[in-house]
Write a protein that holds these residues in place. Structure first.
Motif, mmCIF file in Angstrom:
data_model
loop_
_atom_site.group_PDB
_atom_site.id
_atom_site.type_symbol
_atom_site.label_atom_id
_atom_site.label_comp_id
_atom_site.label_asym_id
_atom_site.label_seq_id
_atom_site.Cartn_x
_atom_site.Cartn_y
_atom_site.Cartn_z
ATOM 1 N N PRO A 1 -1.973 -3.462 -6.043
ATOM 2 C CA PRO A 1 -0.723 -4.146 -6.398
ATOM 3 C C PRO A 1 0.492 -3.228 -6.292
ATOM 4 N N ALA A 2 1.602 -3.800 -5.870
ATOM 5 C CA ALA A 2 2.854 -3.044 -5.773
ATOM 6 C C ALA A 2 3.256 -2.522 -7.147
ATOM 7 N N GLY A 3 3.776 -1.302 -7.177
ATOM 8 C CA GLY A 3 4.242 -0.693 -8.411
ATOM 9 C C GLY A 3 3.216 0.174 -9.104
ATOM 10 N N GLY B 1 0.830 -1.197 0.000
ATOM 11 C CA GLY B 1 0.000 0.000 0.000
ATOM 12 C C GLY B 1 0.856 1.236 0.000
ATOM 13 N N VAL B 2 0.394 2.280 0.664
ATOM 14 C CA VAL B 2 1.127 3.542 0.667
ATOM 15 C C VAL B 2 1.649 3.910 2.051
ATOM 16 N N GLY B 3 1.273 3.127 3.093
ATOM 17 C CA GLY B 3 1.847 3.347 4.414
ATOM 18 C C GLY B 3 1.191 4.445 5.220
ATOM 19 N N ILE B 4 -0.144 4.412 5.328
ATOM 20 C CA ILE B 4 -0.831 5.372 6.191
ATOM 21 C C ILE B 4 -1.837 4.647 7.066
ATOM 22 N N LEU B 5 -2.060 5.213 8.240
ATOM 23 C CA LEU B 5 -3.123 4.761 9.126
ATOM 24 C C LEU B 5 -4.239 5.792 9.033
ATOM 25 N N GLU C 1 3.791 0.109 -2.637
ATOM 26 C CA GLU C 1 4.926 -0.790 -2.481
ATOM 27 C C GLU C 1 4.737 -1.644 -1.233
ATOM 28 N N GLN C 2 5.596 -2.646 -1.089
ATOM 29 C CA GLN C 2 5.579 -3.470 0.114
ATOM 30 C C GLN C 2 5.976 -2.574 1.290
ATOM 31 N N ASP D 1 -9.737 -0.396 0.529
ATOM 32 C CA ASP D 1 -9.748 -1.114 -0.746
ATOM 33 C C ASP D 1 -9.330 -0.218 -1.905
ATOM 34 N N SER D 2 -9.687 1.053 -1.840
ATOM 35 C CA SER D 2 -9.382 1.966 -2.936
ATOM 36 C C SER D 2 -7.942 2.451 -2.903
#
Length: 795
Positions: A474-476, A416-420, A499-500, A469-470
């Motif tokens: 997928p990574a990349g 994902g993008v790394g947010i809570l 990204e992972q 979900d939005s």
């Protein structure tokens, strides 16, 4: 979810909405990170809250530095705080003059902190008493009870504090105020009063009073959760009214009608079959061996609470009609009476099926709620009963609407993008925080940003599931977040590449910088001159141990590593395999952990492998507190049992249970659900002089649980709060970039120099005393031109 005293004092500083959120365990989701419900439910402190023991006036017989250093270390490992304090007050003369002076200066600073802490504690206790009396006289019951909890926490005898005349007078007022609040349906006020009363009586010796308040609070919490789930307008009305009365400067935003129908999502895919499958599994395999009786009883109670909450009429019109509601209430009462008439061992699945059939029929003839509501509330109530009776807060049905986030969490890898994210009071999608080094952080996403669109699609009316979900994918691949930020007139479009996401859990003493990838660059040494490292572990995930070994290599590349502080405070746990790796790194042989089922049979046991004990000789102090749970308790308990470290701080949480996940999905498309079920308990190896393995888990009525430190060092609520805030702010680099009027980034060294963290202070002193032996040997060798391997080898 139960809160410990530390969490209590943090929560009461927040607005009512956030206190409510703690009670509901709701409101957060992850877009590429794990959900963060981790402050474990915990227990109140088991004793008074004294500061570090006062400095003794007597001394020890004169000895050399080597014997003195060994005496401090061995006394610490054996839990002899008195000898430790005496030794620290009498540091012998040393050839290593510079190091000895530095140690004596550190001891003098700590002594001043202890003296000042005692004075502050006495003054705070007197102040809390006056605040309690003043608030009580004004009729400000919850404020008075908050002061009462603080007064008790700062007292040497918690039970005696409850017998103060002012306390007893306040309790009578609180009972009256709580009864009035319940009668008026003022559930938020009732919740606040009962929460404080329960906190006061937990671990006070009056178990009957604690159980009474705990049961009352459970029911009030249940009613509030019902409103949150099925009557959001009514809950908003309660919160708005609460805000007007108790915090008029912060009015609640208007109710967002776009979310009025969210409750329907919670019912999608629910079937009677999945409930039956879940309860069958729980009755057969739960660690308590309680069978069907507690499950059926808890389910009936939950339906009764549902039927007696008329404010749910917002979406369930039948509950507004007393006669219709009574049909369901009477059916629940009859079911409870029939259950009570049976022998507990005779209660089985046929009784469950009969009860469910009668309740659903009564519902159809009475208030006519959707069947899915009865099924879900019965199921949740059934498993909540296991918490009430057996201290199991971890068994739960993962309903269809919860399954995606749950599976994401247990997989442990996130793309994902790394947010809570969470819903704010306006029900906007709000960023809680971006993970450091994540695509979100690198692209400029900030805490408190409101996401108003994803790839051009407005987020108005979105549930958290829809948002996750939005945003994830997928990574990349790229995703564009449009964020509204305070001070900006128009939304800001930010393009992020998924990204992972790496969940970092290994942290050092001082974050020096961020590298080109946004990853932290740590200073690992809390005491560079003595070669003492510091690692703060916030969880046990798949990467934790490898990251820890990398940190050790970085320390050794810089200078000899002579000792280590492993800080497991506020660490809720994680993977069992990770806990085993950490334990084996320090322990060469013997049992690390075993797991036993409800019949006492060993289902799993892990022993140490000598070849993996790569840090077997490194002097180690482990810090724990009430927030140290599960995997943290396995590591600290194993190291204590094998006499491999000094464990220092406060008794740990007591979460020593194992959960297994079972598929309980229905037969139709979309009917997907799981059951997370407690089936085993962790046991630790016997410690020196012990025979029996130690149960970590806190069972009902237990007086001993968790990991008891070798050295008990308490911290006041203010010290805990200050230390957490300072560490949190000091670890943030990007937020402290050049902004005029911005306060300077906090210095983490203040934890030691200002006496904010007495647990860390004593841990470091013990290791400093340990390393002085090495410096003494090196100085003696230098004086005679003889090499000293002991002085230079490090850990």
């Amino acid at each position: 979810m139960q809160l410990n005293r530390n969490t209590f004092f943090r929560s009461i500083r927040r607005p009512a909405a956030l206190v409510l959120g703690a009670a509901l365990m709701s409101g957060f989701a992850a877009a590429g990170v794990a959900s963060a419900f981790a402050v474990p439910p915990a227990t109140a402190s088991e004793a008074a809250v004294p500061q570090v023991a006062a400095r003794p006036v007597d001394s020890i017989d004169p000895i050399d530095i080597a014997r003195w250093s060994d005496m401090v270390w061995n006394a610490a490992k054996s839990g002899d705080l008195d000898t430790v304090e005496k030794a620290l007050a009498n540091v012998p003369p040393s050839v290593a003059a510079l190091e000895a002076k530095r140690l004596r200066d550190f001891i003098a600073v700590r002594n001043a902190h202890v003296d000042e802490g005692t004075k502050v504690r006495d003054a705070d206790r007197a102040k809390a008493l006056e605040e309690m009396k003043e608030a009580s006289a004004k009729g400000e019951t919850t404020k008075a009870l908050t002061a009462a909890v603080k007064l008790q926490t700062l007292s040497d005898n918690w039970a005696a504090a409850l017998d103060l005349p002012e306390m007893r007078e306040l309790f009578a007022k609180a009972e009256t105020a709580e009864a009035t609040a319940q009668k008026d349906g003022d559930w938020l006020v009732a919740q606040e009063i009962l929460f404080r009363m329960r906190t006061l009586f937990e671990e006070s010796g009056d178990a009957a009073a604690f159980r009474r308040y705990d049961a009352q609070l459970d029911e009030v919490n249940k009613r509030i959760m019902l409103l949150a789930q099925y009557a959001p307008r009514e809950l908003w009305r309660l919160r708005a009214d609460y805000s007007k009365r108790f915090d008029p400067t912060k009015p609640l935003p208007e109710f967002n009608e776009a979310f009025a129908e969210d409750w329907k999502e919670a019912l999608d895919g629910i079937s009677r079959g999945m409930l039956t499958a879940a309860l069958e599994q729980a009755a057969e395999a739960h660690i308590s061996a309680g069978g069907w009786e507690p499950l059926i009883s808890g389910g009936i109670d939950a339906v009764r609470v549902l039927a007696t909450t008329p404010t749910l009429r917002e979406n369930f019109a039948g509950l507004a009609d007393p006669e219709k509601a009574a049909v369901l209430v009477n059916a629940a009462n009859r079911a409870k009476e029939s259950l009570a008439a049976l022998d507990r061992t005779a209660i089985a699945e046929p009784q469950y099926r009969e009860v469910m059939r009668d309740l659903l029929a009564a519902n159809a003839a009475g208030p006519a709620l959707p069947d899915e509501v009865i099924i879900r509330e019965f199921g949740d109530g059934a498993l909540e009963e296991l918490s009430k009776r057996f201290e199991d807060e971890y068994t739960q049905i993962i309903w269809p609407d919860q399954l995606r986030r749950f599976e994401q969490t247990i997989r442990g890898n996130f793309v994902g993008v790394g947010i809570l994210i969470r819903h704010d009071d306006r029900r906007d999608i709000q960023v809680v925080n971006p993970l450091e080094g994540s695509p979100a952080a690198r692209s400029g996403v900030k805490s408190d940003d409101r996401i108003v669109a994803v790839d051009g699609k407005a987020t108005v009316g979105w549930t958290l599931n829809k948002a996750v979900d939005s945003i994830t994918g997928p990574a990349g691949q790229t995703v564009t977040l449009s964020v509204k930020r305070d001070g900006a007139e128009e939304p800001i479009d930010l393009k992020l590449v998924r990204e992972q996401i790496k969940i970092r859990s290994v942290n050092g003493w001082w974050k020096k910088a961020l590298d080109e990838k946004g990853q932290p660059v740590w200073d690992w040494f809390v005491s560079p001159d003595s070669g003492i490292g510091y690692v703060r572990l916030t969880g046990f995930n798949a990467d934790s141990f490898d990251d820890f070994l990398k940190a050790i290599r970085e320390m050794r590349a810089e200078r000899p590593l002579n000792g280590l502080i492993l800080d497991l405070r506020h660490n809720p746990g994680g993977l069992l395999t990770s806990a085993e790796q950490f334990s084996n790194a320090f322990v060469e042989r013997g049992m690390i952990v075993s797991c036993k089922d409800r019949n006492g049979r060993v289902r799993y046991q892990k022993g140490a492998e000598p070849g993996r004990a790569v840090l077997k000789d490194l002097p180690l102090v482990v810090l724990v507190n009430q927030g140290s749970a599960s995997a943290s308790e396995i590591v600290s308990g194993c190291l204590k049992a094998h006499d491999r470290a000094v464990v220092l701080g406060d008794r740990s949480f007591g979460k020593g249970s194992v959960q297994t996940v079972h598929d309980v999905s229905g037969t139709s498309e979309g009917e997907y659900a799981s059951l997370k079920l407690t089936t085993q308990y962790y046991y630790l190896a016997p410690g020196p002089g012990e025979v029996e393995q130690r149960l970590v888990h806190k069972k009902p009525g237990a007086t001993d649980w968790g990991v008891n430190p070798d050295l008990v060092v308490k911290m006041t609520p203010e010290q805990i709060e200050k230390s957490l805030v300072l560490r949190q702010d000091a670890d943030v680099i990007e937020e402290w970039k050049a902004v005029e009027d911005q306060k300077p980034r906090p210095d983490v060294q203040d934890l030691l120099t200002k006496g904010i963290d007495p647990q860390l202070e004593l841990a470091l002193l013990i290791l400093e005393a340990k390393t002085l032996k090495q410096f003494e040997a090196a100085a003696q060798a230098a004086a005679t031109d003889k090499p000293s391997a002991d002085a230079t080898k490090g850990g």
